[in-house]
Write a protein that holds these residues in place. Sequence first.
Motif, PDB file in Angstrom:
ATOM      1  N   ARG A  35       0.777  -1.136   0.025  1.00  0.00           N
ATOM      2  CA  ARG A  35       0.151  -0.065   0.166  1.00  0.00           C
ATOM      3  C   ARG A  35       0.794   1.324  -0.088  1.00  0.00           C
ATOM      4  O   ARG A  35       0.455   2.150  -0.717  1.00  0.00           O
ATOM      5  N   ALA A  36       2.003   1.370   0.693  1.00  0.00           N
ATOM      6  CA  ALA A  36       2.890   2.196   0.669  1.00  0.00           C
ATOM      7  C   ALA A  36       3.592   2.416  -0.691  1.00  0.00           C
ATOM      8  O   ALA A  36       3.760   3.558  -1.072  1.00  0.00           O
ATOM      9  N   TRP A  37       3.952   1.599  -1.573  1.00  0.00           N
ATOM     10  CA  TRP A  37       4.293   1.544  -2.747  1.00  0.00           C
ATOM     11  C   TRP A  37       3.441   2.179  -3.725  1.00  0.00           C
ATOM     12  O   TRP A  37       3.588   2.972  -4.634  1.00  0.00           O
ATOM     13  N   LEU A  38       2.088   1.646  -3.645  1.00  0.00           N
ATOM     14  CA  LEU A  38       1.062   2.186  -4.495  1.00  0.00           C
ATOM     15  C   LEU A  38       1.142   3.805  -4.137  1.00  0.00           C
ATOM     16  O   LEU A  38       0.886   4.408  -5.089  1.00  0.00           O
ATOM     17  N   LYS A  39       1.251   4.022  -2.941  1.00  0.00           N
ATOM     18  CA  LYS A  39       0.937   5.767  -2.802  1.00  0.00           C
ATOM     19  C   LYS A  39       2.273   6.381  -3.248  1.00  0.00           C
ATOM     20  O   LYS A  39       2.119   7.575  -3.904  1.00  0.00           O
ATOM     21  N   ARG A  40       3.315   5.734  -3.523  1.00  0.00           N
ATOM     22  CA  ARG A  40       4.514   6.561  -3.945  1.00  0.00           C
ATOM     23  C   ARG A  40       4.218   6.669  -5.331  1.00  0.00           C
ATOM     24  O   ARG A  40       4.821   7.567  -6.106  1.00  0.00           O
ATOM     25  N   ILE A  41       3.537   5.580  -6.042  1.00  0.00           N
ATOM     26  CA  ILE A  41       3.588   5.809  -7.592  1.00  0.00           C
ATOM     27  C   ILE A  41       2.280   6.833  -7.791  1.00  0.00           C
ATOM     28  O   ILE A  41       2.511   7.676  -8.647  1.00  0.00           O
ATOM     29  N   GLU A  42       1.469   6.755  -7.083  1.00  0.00           N
ATOM     30  CA  GLU A  42       0.230   8.051  -7.133  1.00  0.00           C
ATOM     31  C   GLU A  42       0.833   9.296  -6.814  1.00  0.00           C
ATOM     32  O   GLU A  42       0.197  10.178  -7.169  1.00  0.00           O
ATOM     33  N   ALA A  43       1.773   9.375  -6.111  1.00  0.00           N
ATOM     34  CA  ALA A  43       2.215  10.631  -6.086  1.00  0.00           C
ATOM     35  C   ALA A  43       3.312  11.179  -6.953  1.00  0.00           C
ATOM     36  O   ALA A  43       3.770  12.260  -6.757  1.00  0.00           O
ATOM     37  N   GLN A  44       3.626  10.175  -7.902  1.00  0.00           N
ATOM     38  CA  GLN A  44       4.712  10.943  -9.165  1.00  0.00           C
ATOM     39  C   GLN A  44       3.682  12.017  -9.693  1.00  0.00           C
ATOM     40  O   GLN A  44       2.599  11.918  -9.894  1.00  0.00           O
ATOM     41  N   PRO A  45       4.559  12.865 -10.311  1.00  0.00           N
ATOM     42  CA  PRO A  45       4.025  13.945 -11.013  1.00  0.00           C
ATOM     43  C   PRO A  45       3.238  13.262 -12.476  1.00  0.00           C
ATOM     44  O   PRO A  45       3.842  12.441 -13.021  1.00  0.00           O
ATOM     45  N   ASN A  46       2.159  13.751 -12.765  1.00  0.00           N
ATOM     46  CA  ASN A  46       1.096  13.504 -13.828  1.00  0.00           C
ATOM     47  C   ASN A  46       0.565  12.177 -13.669  1.00  0.00           C
ATOM     48  O   ASN A  46       0.044  11.846 -14.587  1.00  0.00           O
ATOM     49  N   PHE A  47       0.579  11.771 -12.448  1.00  0.00           N
ATOM     50  CA  PHE A  47      -0.238  10.377 -12.330  1.00  0.00           C
ATOM     51  C   PHE A  47      -1.793  10.600 -12.793  1.00  0.00           C
ATOM     52  O   PHE A  47      -2.271  11.541 -12.442  1.00  0.00           O
ATOM     53  N   VAL A  48      -2.342   9.687 -13.197  1.00  0.00           N
ATOM     54  CA  VAL A  48      -3.622   9.605 -13.721  1.00  0.00           C
ATOM     55  C   VAL A  48      -4.317   8.543 -13.278  1.00  0.00           C
ATOM     56  O   VAL A  48      -3.436   7.033 -13.510  1.00  0.00           O
ATOM     57  N   ALA A  49      -5.463   8.396 -12.657  1.00  0.00           N
ATOM     58  CA  ALA A  49      -5.798   6.989 -12.190  1.00  0.00           C
ATOM     59  C   ALA A  49      -6.855   6.397 -13.371  1.00  0.00           C
ATOM     60  O   ALA A  49      -7.174   6.776 -14.276  1.00  0.00           O
ATOM     61  N   MET A  50      -7.154   5.084 -12.939  1.00  0.00           N
ATOM     62  CA  MET A  50      -7.841   4.335 -14.043  1.00  0.00           C
ATOM     63  C   MET A  50      -9.408   4.634 -13.622  1.00  0.00           C
ATOM     64  O   MET A  50      -9.579   4.625 -12.414  1.00  0.00           O
ATOM     65  N   ALA A  51      -9.986   4.199 -14.602  1.00  0.00           N
ATOM     66  CA  ALA A  51     -11.584   4.175 -14.274  1.00  0.00           C
ATOM     67  C   ALA A  51     -11.790   3.161 -13.172  1.00  0.00           C
ATOM     68  O   ALA A  51     -11.204   2.220 -13.468  1.00  0.00           O
ATOM     69  N   THR A  52     -12.607   3.422 -12.109  1.00  0.00           N
ATOM     70  CA  THR A  52     -13.036   2.341 -11.302  1.00  0.00           C
ATOM     71  C   THR A  52     -14.373   1.706 -11.208  1.00  0.00           C
ATOM     72  O   THR A  52     -15.136   2.459 -11.941  1.00  0.00           O
ATOM     73  N   SER A  53     -14.499   0.689 -10.733  1.00  0.00           N
ATOM     74  CA  SER A  53     -15.877  -0.198 -10.691  1.00  0.00           C
ATOM     75  C   SER A  53     -16.036  -0.097  -9.202  1.00  0.00           C
ATOM     76  O   SER A  53     -15.352  -0.094  -8.324  1.00  0.00           O
ATOM     77  N   PRO A  54     -17.407   0.068  -8.823  1.00  0.00           N
ATOM     78  CA  PRO A  54     -17.702  -0.323  -7.495  1.00  0.00           C
ATOM     79  C   PRO A  54     -17.363  -1.737  -7.038  1.00  0.00           C
ATOM     80  O   PRO A  54     -17.322  -2.811  -7.843  1.00  0.00           O
ATOM     81  N   ILE A  55     -16.815  -1.763  -5.795  1.00  0.00           N
ATOM     82  CA  ILE A  55     -16.438  -2.978  -5.396  1.00  0.00           C
ATOM     83  C   ILE A  55     -17.437  -4.025  -5.214  1.00  0.00           C
ATOM     84  O   ILE A  55     -18.607  -3.702  -4.081  1.00  0.00           O
ATOM     85  N   PRO A  56     -17.426  -5.084  -5.692  1.00  0.00           N
ATOM     86  CA  PRO A  56     -18.775  -6.137  -5.787  1.00  0.00           C
ATOM     87  C   PRO A  56     -18.795  -6.556  -4.452  1.00  0.00           C
ATOM     88  O   PRO A  56     -17.901  -6.677  -3.697  1.00  0.00           O
ATOM     89  N   GLU A  57     -20.105  -6.572  -4.221  1.00  0.00           N
ATOM     90  CA  GLU A  57     -20.148  -7.825  -2.620  1.00  0.00           C
ATOM     91  C   GLU A  57     -19.742  -9.101  -3.120  1.00  0.00           C
ATOM     92  O   GLU A  57     -19.902  -9.729  -4.071  1.00  0.00           O
ATOM     93  N   LEU A  58     -19.296  -9.508  -2.113  1.00  0.00           N
ATOM     94  CA  LEU A  58     -18.557 -11.002  -2.244  1.00  0.00           C
ATOM     95  C   LEU A  58     -19.365 -11.970  -1.600  1.00  0.00           C
ATOM     96  O   LEU A  58     -20.091 -11.719  -0.800  1.00  0.00           O
ATOM     97  N   ALA A  59     -19.447 -12.937  -2.621  1.00  0.00           N
ATOM     98  CA  ALA A  59     -20.561 -14.029  -2.161  1.00  0.00           C
ATOM     99  C   ALA A  59     -20.115 -14.720  -0.795  1.00  0.00           C
ATOM    100  O   ALA A  59     -18.855 -14.963  -0.630  1.00  0.00           O
TER     101      ALA A  59
END
Length: 208
Positions: free
Chosen positions: A184-208
């Motif tokens: 999770r810390a590694w993901l945040k380091r990537i998201e902190a890079q200049p020009n970061f662009v997020a991917m389109a998200t989907s609602p997290i489905p309910e798990l069976a």
Amino acid sequence: MTHPIKLYRTPKSGHCHRVELMLAFLDLPYATIDLDMASGEHKSPEFLKISPFGLVPAIDDGGYTLADSNAILVYLVQTYAKGTHWMPQAPKDAAEVQRWLTVAADNIYAGPCAARLVKVFGTGHDHAAAVAKAHDLFRIIEAHLADRDWLATDAITIADVAGYSYIAHAPEGGVDLAPYPNIRAWLKRIEAQPNFVAMATSPIPELA
């Protein structure tokens, strides 16, 4: 560079997102062209001239066309950022980058990517097996990141870009990231890079 690179994609694809992320990080002008996969637009004769296997992502860079997300990452960096930290030239560092590109194409695809395909797109993958593979992979990456910031070298590389999208969106496939603070810390380091662009998200489905 006077022309935008055309990126053929589907917005919720992690493979497509890693290419868009690289384009953004390199501050390259690009235009996205979204294909209607449900209607088979990716199998049209016109698109098959660009991507013979009918797969996204694909790019058109001033007439040069290329498909396969990891190949595109290599092309973009070698063309527009050669000699930078994104793709090191030293043999051992280059080999480490390649190793993680293979992980992205194999372990990440079979684990968090496949689990997400089931929950977001309703594919027929074995969801339980994919979740188990994701956790097996994440335990290895979590330990790997215990004393380092990046996957391959001491700076961000295309290895991190290739790994980011499906790991960041693993919860959409029912894979919990809570047990993995280093990831999770590694993901945040990537998201902190200049020009970061997020991917389109989907609602997290309910798990069976």
